[in-house]
Design a protein around this motif. Sequence first.
Motif, PDB file in Angstrom:
ATOM      1  N   GLN A 114       0.950  -1.139  -0.048  1.00 40.30           N
ATOM      2  CA  GLN A 114      -0.094   0.144  -0.038  1.00 40.30           C
ATOM      3  C   GLN A 114       1.027   1.168   0.070  1.00 40.30           C
ATOM      4  O   GLN A 114       1.773   1.355   0.772  1.00 40.30           O
ATOM      5  CB  GLN A 114      -0.888  -0.097   1.286  1.00 40.30           C
ATOM      6  CG  GLN A 114      -2.225   0.864   1.194  1.00 40.30           C
ATOM      7  CD  GLN A 114      -2.897   0.695   0.267  1.00 40.30           C
ATOM      8  OE1 GLN A 114      -3.284  -0.637  -0.440  1.00 40.30           O
ATOM      9  NE2 GLN A 114      -3.723   1.712  -0.101  1.00 40.30           N
ATOM     10  N   SER A 115       0.671   2.338  -0.834  1.00 43.95           N
ATOM     11  CA  SER A 115       1.565   3.371  -1.090  1.00 43.95           C
ATOM     12  C   SER A 115       1.317   4.282   0.348  1.00 43.95           C
ATOM     13  O   SER A 115       0.464   4.528   0.518  1.00 43.95           O
ATOM     14  CB  SER A 115       1.048   4.043  -2.268  1.00 43.95           C
ATOM     15  OG  SER A 115       1.678   5.301  -2.359  1.00 43.95           O
ATOM     16  N   GLY A 116       2.383   4.522   0.866  1.00 46.48           N
ATOM     17  CA  GLY A 116       2.669   5.406   1.915  1.00 46.48           C
ATOM     18  C   GLY A 116       2.290   4.851   3.219  1.00 46.48           C
ATOM     19  O   GLY A 116       2.242   5.536   4.262  1.00 46.48           O
ATOM     20  N   PHE A 117       2.006   3.322   3.290  1.00 45.80           N
ATOM     21  CA  PHE A 117       1.479   2.854   4.572  1.00 45.80           C
ATOM     22  C   PHE A 117       2.512   2.852   5.647  1.00 45.80           C
ATOM     23  O   PHE A 117       1.968   3.194   6.576  1.00 45.80           O
ATOM     24  CB  PHE A 117       1.327   1.407   4.021  1.00 45.80           C
ATOM     25  CG  PHE A 117       0.914   0.665   5.173  1.00 45.80           C
ATOM     26  CD1 PHE A 117      -0.458   0.539   5.661  1.00 45.80           C
ATOM     27  CD2 PHE A 117       1.563  -0.193   6.304  1.00 45.80           C
ATOM     28  CE1 PHE A 117      -1.163  -0.156   6.547  1.00 45.80           C
ATOM     29  CE2 PHE A 117       1.139  -1.073   7.195  1.00 45.80           C
ATOM     30  CZ  PHE A 117      -0.302  -0.698   7.370  1.00 45.80           C
ATOM     31  N   ALA A 118       3.684   3.005   5.501  1.00 47.88           N
ATOM     32  CA  ALA A 118       4.673   3.393   6.443  1.00 47.88           C
ATOM     33  C   ALA A 118       4.676   4.671   7.219  1.00 47.88           C
ATOM     34  O   ALA A 118       4.887   4.943   8.261  1.00 47.88           O
ATOM     35  CB  ALA A 118       6.082   3.114   5.976  1.00 47.88           C
ATOM     36  N   ASP A 119       3.887   5.705   6.362  1.00 47.10           N
ATOM     37  CA  ASP A 119       3.666   6.864   7.064  1.00 47.10           C
ATOM     38  C   ASP A 119       2.622   7.181   7.840  1.00 47.10           C
ATOM     39  O   ASP A 119       2.265   8.172   8.499  1.00 47.10           O
ATOM     40  CB  ASP A 119       3.836   7.949   5.786  1.00 47.10           C
ATOM     41  CG  ASP A 119       5.296   7.897   5.212  1.00 47.10           C
ATOM     42  OD1 ASP A 119       6.289   7.433   5.822  1.00 47.10           O
ATOM     43  OD2 ASP A 119       5.196   8.258   4.047  1.00 47.10           O
ATOM     44  N   TRP A 120       1.550   6.070   7.818  1.00 46.68           N
ATOM     45  CA  TRP A 120       0.311   6.163   8.531  1.00 46.68           C
ATOM     46  C   TRP A 120       0.630   6.073   9.832  1.00 46.68           C
ATOM     47  O   TRP A 120       1.634   5.753  10.433  1.00 46.68           O
ATOM     48  CB  TRP A 120      -0.681   5.266   7.844  1.00 46.68           C
ATOM     49  CG  TRP A 120      -1.007   5.215   6.632  1.00 46.68           C
ATOM     50  CD1 TRP A 120      -0.659   6.165   5.566  1.00 46.68           C
ATOM     51  CD2 TRP A 120      -1.725   4.333   5.800  1.00 46.68           C
ATOM     52  NE1 TRP A 120      -1.233   5.928   4.379  1.00 46.68           N
ATOM     53  CE2 TRP A 120      -1.914   4.822   4.381  1.00 46.68           C
ATOM     54  CE3 TRP A 120      -2.311   3.101   6.091  1.00 46.68           C
ATOM     55  CZ2 TRP A 120      -2.657   4.246   3.638  1.00 46.68           C
ATOM     56  CZ3 TRP A 120      -3.289   2.567   5.181  1.00 46.68           C
ATOM     57  CH2 TRP A 120      -3.555   2.938   3.857  1.00 46.68           C
ATOM     58  N   GLU A 124      -4.182   4.045  12.323  1.00 42.91           N
ATOM     59  CA  GLU A 124      -4.769   4.005  10.805  1.00 42.91           C
ATOM     60  C   GLU A 124      -4.178   2.627  10.052  1.00 42.91           C
ATOM     61  O   GLU A 124      -4.854   2.059   9.437  1.00 42.91           O
ATOM     62  CB  GLU A 124      -4.160   5.089   9.952  1.00 42.91           C
ATOM     63  CG  GLU A 124      -4.589   6.519  10.106  1.00 42.91           C
ATOM     64  CD  GLU A 124      -4.047   7.568   9.367  1.00 42.91           C
ATOM     65  OE1 GLU A 124      -4.658   8.676   9.023  1.00 42.91           O
ATOM     66  OE2 GLU A 124      -2.739   7.711   9.501  1.00 42.91           O
ATOM     67  N   LYS A 125      -2.971   2.142  10.418  1.00 36.61           N
ATOM     68  CA  LYS A 125      -2.553   1.204   9.944  1.00 36.61           C
ATOM     69  C   LYS A 125      -3.298  -0.286  10.404  1.00 36.61           C
ATOM     70  O   LYS A 125      -3.703  -0.879   9.656  1.00 36.61           O
ATOM     71  CB  LYS A 125      -0.801   0.799  10.225  1.00 36.61           C
ATOM     72  CG  LYS A 125      -0.071   1.706   9.804  1.00 36.61           C
ATOM     73  CD  LYS A 125       1.237   1.360  10.402  1.00 36.61           C
ATOM     74  CE  LYS A 125       2.469   2.361   9.873  1.00 36.61           C
ATOM     75  NZ  LYS A 125       3.585   2.222  10.251  1.00 36.61           N
TER      76      LYS A 125
END
Length: 148
Positions: A114-120, A124-125
């Motif tokens: 998932q794009s940008g998942f690490a920044d959530w 949210e994750k």
Amino acid sequence: MPDFMQRRRIARMLDRKAEQFADRSSPEKGWIAAMRLALGMSAEHVAQRKGVSRNAVYQAERSEKEGSISLKQMENLAAAMGGTFVYAIVPDAPIEQLKYRRALERARAMALRQSGFADWSDDEKQDWIDDAAAQQLHDMPSDFWETT
């Protein structure tokens, strides 16, 4: 493939049966020898009832312990001793739990793509993973059990 209701009925039946097999330990000498000895039956008596030699009964007992006996042999020997051979696959956990674990595995793998998942945020994750797992369980895609 059975529909959802059929799968759920089968899962419940398997879960109930699994409870009956909670103690899956086998007798030290194997089921054939244990039944024979409990009955006070010699290998010769079993052989006569089954129409084989005494050595064939001993060989079957050895094969059972080694895990190489056939299901048909177990069935025939059980019948010769007045019993019924029962064969089962016992799930390690309730069926729904096994399916949920797999859905979570798939959801976590999907999350990594998932794009940008690490920044959530962590919340949210977790929400995304929970939703994706629920969707996997609902949809049961054809590749649900495929290994990656």
